[in-house]
Design a protein around this motif. Structure first.
Motif, mmCIF file in Angstrom:
data_model
loop_
_atom_site.group_PDB
_atom_site.id
_atom_site.type_symbol
_atom_site.label_atom_id
_atom_site.label_comp_id
_atom_site.label_asym_id
_atom_site.label_seq_id
_atom_site.Cartn_x
_atom_site.Cartn_y
_atom_site.Cartn_z
ATOM 1 N N PRO A 46 12.228 -8.504 8.105
ATOM 2 C CA PRO A 46 11.363 -9.378 8.614
ATOM 3 C C PRO A 46 10.040 -8.856 8.418
ATOM 4 O O PRO A 46 9.915 -7.605 8.222
ATOM 5 C CB PRO A 46 11.669 -9.183 10.180
ATOM 6 N N GLU A 47 9.259 -9.691 8.553
ATOM 7 C CA GLU A 47 7.658 -9.393 8.206
ATOM 8 C C GLU A 47 6.946 -8.285 8.992
ATOM 9 O O GLU A 47 6.347 -7.575 8.577
ATOM 10 C CB GLU A 47 6.774 -10.671 8.071
ATOM 11 N N LYS A 48 7.673 -8.431 10.446
ATOM 12 C CA LYS A 48 6.968 -7.368 11.340
ATOM 13 C C LYS A 48 7.520 -6.137 10.813
ATOM 14 O O LYS A 48 6.804 -4.951 11.200
ATOM 15 C CB LYS A 48 7.355 -7.883 12.697
ATOM 16 N N ILE A 49 8.692 -5.744 10.450
ATOM 17 C CA ILE A 49 9.220 -4.507 9.884
ATOM 18 C C ILE A 49 8.321 -3.995 8.557
ATOM 19 O O ILE A 49 7.948 -3.018 8.462
ATOM 20 C CB ILE A 49 10.465 -4.576 9.557
ATOM 21 N N ILE A 50 8.073 -4.902 7.785
ATOM 22 C CA ILE A 50 7.449 -4.636 6.554
ATOM 23 C C ILE A 50 5.800 -4.350 6.925
ATOM 24 O O ILE A 50 5.247 -3.298 6.724
ATOM 25 C CB ILE A 50 7.192 -5.731 5.313
ATOM 26 N N GLU A 51 5.243 -4.799 7.845
ATOM 27 C CA GLU A 51 3.732 -4.568 8.177
ATOM 28 C C GLU A 51 3.915 -3.507 9.154
ATOM 29 O O GLU A 51 3.085 -2.714 8.981
ATOM 30 C CB GLU A 51 3.299 -5.865 8.868
ATOM 31 N N GLY A 52 4.755 -3.257 9.947
ATOM 32 C CA GLY A 52 4.897 -1.997 10.848
ATOM 33 C C GLY A 52 4.929 -0.753 9.924
ATOM 34 O O GLY A 52 4.438 0.251 10.307
ATOM 35 N N SER A 90 4.225 -0.313 6.803
ATOM 36 C CA SER A 90 2.880 -0.202 5.900
ATOM 37 C C SER A 90 1.828 0.630 6.865
ATOM 38 O O SER A 90 1.060 1.378 6.597
ATOM 39 C CB SER A 90 2.425 -1.597 5.430
ATOM 40 N N LYS A 91 1.827 0.098 8.257
ATOM 41 C CA LYS A 91 0.630 0.731 8.971
ATOM 42 C C LYS A 91 1.270 2.051 9.406
ATOM 43 O O LYS A 91 -0.036 2.791 9.475
ATOM 44 C CB LYS A 91 0.828 -0.374 10.320
ATOM 45 N N HIS A 122 0.624 -1.379 -0.131
ATOM 46 C CA HIS A 122 -0.034 -0.037 -0.050
ATOM 47 C C HIS A 122 1.033 1.283 -0.016
ATOM 48 O O HIS A 122 0.405 2.486 -0.005
ATOM 49 C CB HIS A 122 -1.165 0.007 1.181
ATOM 50 N N LYS A 123 2.130 1.088 -0.075
ATOM 51 C CA LYS A 123 3.097 2.368 0.088
ATOM 52 C C LYS A 123 2.920 3.369 -0.811
ATOM 53 O O LYS A 123 2.777 4.515 -0.807
ATOM 54 C CB LYS A 123 4.516 1.820 0.186
ATOM 55 N N GLY A 124 2.854 2.868 -2.171
ATOM 56 C CA GLY A 124 2.614 3.524 -3.526
ATOM 57 C C GLY A 124 1.339 4.199 -3.632
ATOM 58 O O GLY A 124 1.280 5.467 -3.826
ATOM 59 N N PHE A 134 6.009 8.261 11.976
ATOM 60 C CA PHE A 134 4.842 7.539 10.883
ATOM 61 C C PHE A 134 5.495 7.551 9.489
ATOM 62 O O PHE A 134 4.859 7.459 8.483
ATOM 63 C CB PHE A 134 3.924 8.593 10.700
ATOM 64 N N ASP A 135 6.810 7.480 9.621
ATOM 65 C CA ASP A 135 7.686 7.404 8.274
ATOM 66 C C ASP A 135 8.382 6.154 8.072
ATOM 67 O O ASP A 135 8.610 5.391 9.043
ATOM 68 C CB ASP A 135 8.279 8.623 7.993
#
Length: 292
Positions: A267-273, A275-276, A50-52, A243-244
């Motif tokens: 790690p997935e938690k860094i990617i998800e964090g 995005s959030k 969702h970043k883009g 938030f960045d």
């Protein structure tokens, strides 16, 4: 969650940047923000879901909000009718833009002491040759926002440069315009962000020439180009929650990465964090729910 890290369209590819894929539409360009992640000027194999779309939708909000300060490059946020079959790929993350000639400088404005500015200050007591009061703490608010331009590197790291360096390459009139517009944009954006509970610590703007006219291009006041801090958690003297993509940078600093390719796997938690945090920045600033 799936991330879009590259696009392929039946159009002439104009440019593939660190995050955006730009296509030639003839008299205009189609700019598509992917979910690619660039940190310390290295592009990662993994994307941030969702970043883009966040970058594009937040930029659209700001381009509209700041249009009375300076003209921008946006023609439309709608997908061209000839590309409707690619709607699932382009929806929310594409802009039709004017063909401007980008200027080779990042127009950085700092309102707080953080990042490379903090490192320069500790070493020299100044940023980009601008002397600052002694005894400032990390993340402290500066007496007034300062214009600290940097190079715009296609590969490798951007480097801070002084005002006089820009004058030598752009001329005094254009450099003064860049500084004055950048400071106006920052101050108007920071005032809105403050009302929404966010501190705009610093940001970078990009400008281009449309004929003889200076216009705002690329993205504006996004989590990719800015440091956003939650105002209710602000406490100078230390790094701030954000938030960045500082969340990613902090992780990468923590694992001791040398900031050179190849980029490590996240790690997935860094990617998800991450995005959030991008989505939360969008929702706080615009007051709208982000539609995935």
């Amino acid at each position: 969650m799936n991330a879009i890290t590259e696009t392929t369209l039946p159009l002439l590819l104009f440019r593939r940047g660190k995050v955006r894929d730009t296509y030639d539409l003839g008299d205009s360009l189609l700019m598509v923000a992917t979910d690619r992640l660039s940190a310390f000027d290295v592009v990662f194999a993994q994307g941030i879901p969702h970043k883009g779309a966040v970058l594009t939708q937040l930029s659209l909000f700001w381009f509209d909000y700041l249009h009375d300060v300076v003209e921008n490059h946006v023609l439309s946020g709608k997908i061209p009718s000839s590309l409707k079959k690619f709607e699932s790929l382009l929806a929310g993350r594409s802009l039709v833009i004017k063909k401007a000639r980008p200027l080779p400088v990042e127009c950085v404005v700092r309102g707080y002491l953080s990042g490379s500015g903090w490192k320069d200050y500790r070493k020299n007591g100044s940023i980009c040759g601008i002397p600052l009061p002694a005894g400032l703490r990390e993340s402290e608010k500066l007496p007034e926002p300062i214009f600290t331009p940097s190079t715009k590197a296609e590969v490798g790291h951007d480097e801070n440069i002084g005002f006089e360096h820009v004058v030598k390459t752009m001329g005094e009139k254009t450099t003064n315009q860049l500084r004055d517009l950048s400071l106006k944009l920052y101050m108007k954006g920071a005032a809105h962000a403050e009302k929404r509970g966010i501190i705009l610590a610093d940001t970078k703007f990009e400008f281009g020439m449309l004929g003889n006219k200076l216009i705002l291009i690329d993205e504006v006041l996004t989590p990719d180009s800015s440091r956003f801090w939650p105002a209710d958690k602000y406490s100078p003297g230390r790094p701030q929650p954000s938030f960045d993509k500082q969340y990613v940078r902090d992780y990468l600093e923590g694992i001791g990465w040398n900031k050179k390719p190849p980029a490590p796997l996240l790690p997935e938690k860094i990617i998800e964090g991450t995005s959030k945090r991008y989505i939360e920045a969008y929702e706080k600033i615009t007051g709208k729910m982000f539609e995935k």
